[in-house]
Motif scaffolding. Structure first.
Motif, PDB file in Angstrom:
ATOM      1  N   ILE A 185     -46.996  -1.085   2.971  1.00  0.00           N
ATOM      2  CA  ILE A 185     -46.684  -2.505   3.110  1.00  0.00           C
ATOM      3  C   ILE A 185     -45.380  -2.799   2.379  1.00  0.00           C
ATOM      4  CG2 ILE A 185     -47.490  -4.820   2.581  1.00  0.00           C
ATOM      5  CD1 ILE A 185     -49.133  -3.491   4.714  1.00  0.00           C
ATOM      6  N   GLY A 186     -44.427  -3.427   3.053  1.00  0.00           N
ATOM      7  CA  GLY A 186     -43.129  -3.722   2.458  1.00  0.00           C
ATOM      8  C   GLY A 186     -42.779  -5.191   2.617  1.00  0.00           C
ATOM      9  N   SER A 187     -41.562  -5.549   2.296  1.00  0.00           N
ATOM     10  CA  SER A 187     -41.106  -6.932   2.392  1.00  0.00           C
ATOM     11  C   SER A 187     -40.142  -7.079   3.552  1.00  0.00           C
ATOM     12  CB  SER A 187     -40.422  -7.358   1.093  1.00  0.00           C
ATOM     13  OG  SER A 187     -39.283  -6.557   0.859  1.00  0.00           O
ATOM     14  N   SER A 188     -39.994  -8.309   4.052  1.00  0.00           N
ATOM     15  CA  SER A 188     -39.103  -8.556   5.172  1.00  0.00           C
ATOM     16  C   SER A 188     -37.995  -9.516   4.763  1.00  0.00           C
ATOM     17  CB  SER A 188     -39.890  -9.168   6.344  1.00  0.00           C
ATOM     18  OG  SER A 188     -40.330 -10.467   6.006  1.00  0.00           O
ATOM     19  N   THR A 189     -36.951  -9.547   5.558  1.00  0.00           N
ATOM     20  CA  THR A 189     -35.874 -10.494   5.359  1.00  0.00           C
ATOM     21  C   THR A 189     -36.217 -11.773   6.128  1.00  0.00           C
ATOM     22  OG1 THR A 189     -34.260  -8.708   5.193  1.00  0.00           O
ATOM     23  CG2 THR A 189     -33.421 -10.914   5.654  1.00  0.00           C
ATOM     24  N   MET A 190     -36.412 -12.844   5.426  1.00  0.00           N
ATOM     25  CA  MET A 190     -36.827 -14.093   6.052  1.00  0.00           C
ATOM     26  C   MET A 190     -35.652 -14.723   6.801  1.00  0.00           C
ATOM     27  SD  MET A 190     -39.901 -13.943   5.120  1.00  0.00           S
ATOM     28  CE  MET A 190     -40.640 -15.533   5.440  1.00  0.00           C
ATOM     29  N   THR A 191     -35.929 -15.221   7.994  1.00  0.00           N
ATOM     30  CA  THR A 191     -34.905 -15.821   8.827  1.00  0.00           C
ATOM     31  C   THR A 191     -35.243 -17.295   9.047  1.00  0.00           C
ATOM     32  OG1 THR A 191     -34.603 -13.706   9.955  1.00  0.00           O
ATOM     33  CG2 THR A 191     -33.679 -15.667  11.011  1.00  0.00           C
ATOM     34  N   ASP A 213     -62.584   2.510  -1.710  1.00  0.00           N
ATOM     35  CA  ASP A 213     -62.495   1.594  -0.575  1.00  0.00           C
ATOM     36  C   ASP A 213     -61.145   0.884  -0.581  1.00  0.00           C
ATOM     37  OD1 ASP A 213     -65.028   2.241   0.235  1.00  0.00           O
ATOM     38  OD2 ASP A 213     -65.988   0.575  -0.806  1.00  0.00           O
ATOM     39  N   ALA A 214     -60.602   0.653   0.623  1.00  0.00           N
ATOM     40  CA  ALA A 214     -59.335  -0.060   0.771  1.00  0.00           C
ATOM     41  C   ALA A 214     -59.353  -0.789   2.111  1.00  0.00           C
ATOM     42  CB  ALA A 214     -58.149   0.903   0.689  1.00  0.00           C
ATOM     43  N   ARG A 215     -58.325  -1.572   2.351  1.00  0.00           N
ATOM     44  CA  ARG A 215     -58.183  -2.301   3.612  1.00  0.00           C
ATOM     45  C   ARG A 215     -56.913  -1.859   4.322  1.00  0.00           C
ATOM     46  NH1 ARG A 215     -58.321  -8.403   2.163  1.00  0.00           N
ATOM     47  NH2 ARG A 215     -58.001  -8.557   4.413  1.00  0.00           N
ATOM     48  N   MET A 216     -57.008  -1.748   5.649  1.00  0.00           N
ATOM     49  CA  MET A 216     -55.876  -1.308   6.459  1.00  0.00           C
ATOM     50  C   MET A 216     -55.680  -2.270   7.632  1.00  0.00           C
ATOM     51  SD  MET A 216     -55.272   2.303   8.499  1.00  0.00           S
ATOM     52  CE  MET A 216     -56.419   1.920   9.844  1.00  0.00           C
ATOM     53  N   ALA A 217     -54.445  -2.614   7.894  1.00  0.00           N
ATOM     54  CA  ALA A 217     -54.116  -3.410   9.076  1.00  0.00           C
ATOM     55  C   ALA A 217     -53.823  -2.463  10.236  1.00  0.00           C
ATOM     56  CB  ALA A 217     -52.898  -4.297   8.807  1.00  0.00           C
ATOM     57  N   GLY A 218     -54.473  -2.693  11.362  1.00  0.00           N
ATOM     58  CA  GLY A 218     -54.156  -1.977  12.580  1.00  0.00           C
ATOM     59  C   GLY A 218     -53.316  -2.875  13.472  1.00  0.00           C
ATOM     60  N   ILE A 219     -52.145  -2.426  13.885  1.00  0.00           N
ATOM     61  CA  ILE A 219     -51.224  -3.244  14.685  1.00  0.00           C
ATOM     62  C   ILE A 219     -51.056  -2.596  16.049  1.00  0.00           C
ATOM     63  CG2 ILE A 219     -48.895  -4.213  14.842  1.00  0.00           C
ATOM     64  CD1 ILE A 219     -48.741  -4.001  11.791  1.00  0.00           C
ATOM     65  N   LEU A 241     -46.640  -7.510   8.067  1.00  0.00           N
ATOM     66  CA  LEU A 241     -46.952  -6.659   6.925  1.00  0.00           C
ATOM     67  C   LEU A 241     -46.922  -7.451   5.625  1.00  0.00           C
ATOM     68  CD1 LEU A 241     -44.999  -3.385   7.812  1.00  0.00           C
ATOM     69  CD2 LEU A 241     -47.437  -3.864   8.115  1.00  0.00           C
ATOM     70  N   ASP A 242     -45.973  -8.366   5.484  1.00  0.00           N
ATOM     71  CA  ASP A 242     -45.937  -9.232   4.306  1.00  0.00           C
ATOM     72  C   ASP A 242     -47.201 -10.086   4.216  1.00  0.00           C
ATOM     73  OD1 ASP A 242     -43.512  -8.301   3.453  1.00  0.00           O
ATOM     74  OD2 ASP A 242     -42.347  -9.999   4.197  1.00  0.00           O
ATOM     75  N   ARG A 253     -50.152  -9.885   1.195  1.00  0.00           N
ATOM     76  CA  ARG A 253     -50.612 -11.019   0.389  1.00  0.00           C
ATOM     77  C   ARG A 253     -52.132 -11.165   0.444  1.00  0.00           C
ATOM     78  NH1 ARG A 253     -45.932 -13.348   2.699  1.00  0.00           N
ATOM     79  NH2 ARG A 253     -47.184 -14.430   4.282  1.00  0.00           N
ATOM     80  N   GLU A 254     -52.752 -10.622   1.484  1.00  0.00           N
ATOM     81  CA  GLU A 254     -54.214 -10.671   1.613  1.00  0.00           C
ATOM     82  C   GLU A 254     -54.883  -9.457   0.964  1.00  0.00           C
ATOM     83  OE1 GLU A 254     -55.987 -13.193   3.007  1.00  0.00           O
ATOM     84  OE2 GLU A 254     -54.076 -14.271   3.175  1.00  0.00           O
TER      85      GLU A 254
END
Length: 214
Positions: A3-9, A87-93, A116-117, A121-122
């Motif tokens: 998980i990384g950060s994005s450039t907000m537009t 235990d962990a959580r994963m986002a499937g896209i 991803l951002d 945060r969740e």
């Protein structure tokens, strides 16, 4: 991918696709992913998945929008996983889609970065992405391609009537399937936690597809 950060537009924002926005997105994705269904059945298929116990809590379709229209869209599945013994959580896209006239402008990259951002945060620690276009595009966003093993099975055909005991997969079988998966996946350093709700969702999705198809 991590998980990384994005450039907000300015003006762009990430929203859950619902109502008229969802219908417009389904109009665009229908020719690509209709699985032989009519447009009406395709919409019912999505709505029915959200009514399952797992889908109502774990499945969402997001869209990147600006002041005028939606720019890109994707599905997000929220999975429980076991990672290194904890235990962990994963986002499937999946189902990343940008309208034809808006492609090549970075909207899909921006959508995924913001998604991803949002997941970070969740409390989500990692993400997996299903792609039909190859891995190079998504490698720039921090994903690494996972090799898939393919196995070919040859059937030894013999004369006479076949005899095999088959269970239909009733709801009463699902807790046993979840327990079997838990035991068999225990030695793995990484595994999806396929509980009863997730297994029921997977079965329901296929049954709905069969019922709504031609």
């Amino acid at each position: 991918g991590s998980i990384g950060s994005s450039t907000m537009t300015t003006r762009m924002r990430l929203v859950t696709a619902e109502g008229p926005l969802l219908e417009e997105i389904l109009d665009h994705t229908f020719p690509l992913w209709n699985e032989g269904m009519t447009r009406a059945a395709y919409g019912r298929w999505w709505a029915a998945q959200l009514r399952t116990t797992w889908g109502s809590r774990r499945l969402r379709r997001f869209a990147l929008v600006d002041d005028n229209r939606w720019l890109s869209t994707a599905k997000r599945y929220s999975f429980d996983v076991r990672l290194g013994g904890r235990d962990a959580r994963m986002a499937g896209i999946g189902a990343v889609f940008t309208p034809q006239d808006l492609r090549g402008r970075g909207h899909a990259s921006e959508l995924i970065s913001r998604l991803l951002d949002h997941e970070a945060r969740e409390g989500v620690e990692l993400a997996a992405l299903f792609s039909e276009i190859g891995g190079e595009f998504y490698r720039r966003l921090g994903f690494e391609q996972v090799p898939i093993e393919e196995v070919t099975i040859e059937v030894d055909q013999k004369p006479g009537a076949p005899a095999m005991l088959v269970r239909a997969g009733d709801d009463r079988d699902i807790p046993a399937l979840a327990a079997m998966h838990e035991v068999r996946s225990a030695p793995a350093s990484f595994a999806l936690r396929r509980d009863a709700d997730l297994i029921q969702y997977a079965l329901s999705k296929k049954r709905l597809q069969a019922g709504l198809g031609p």
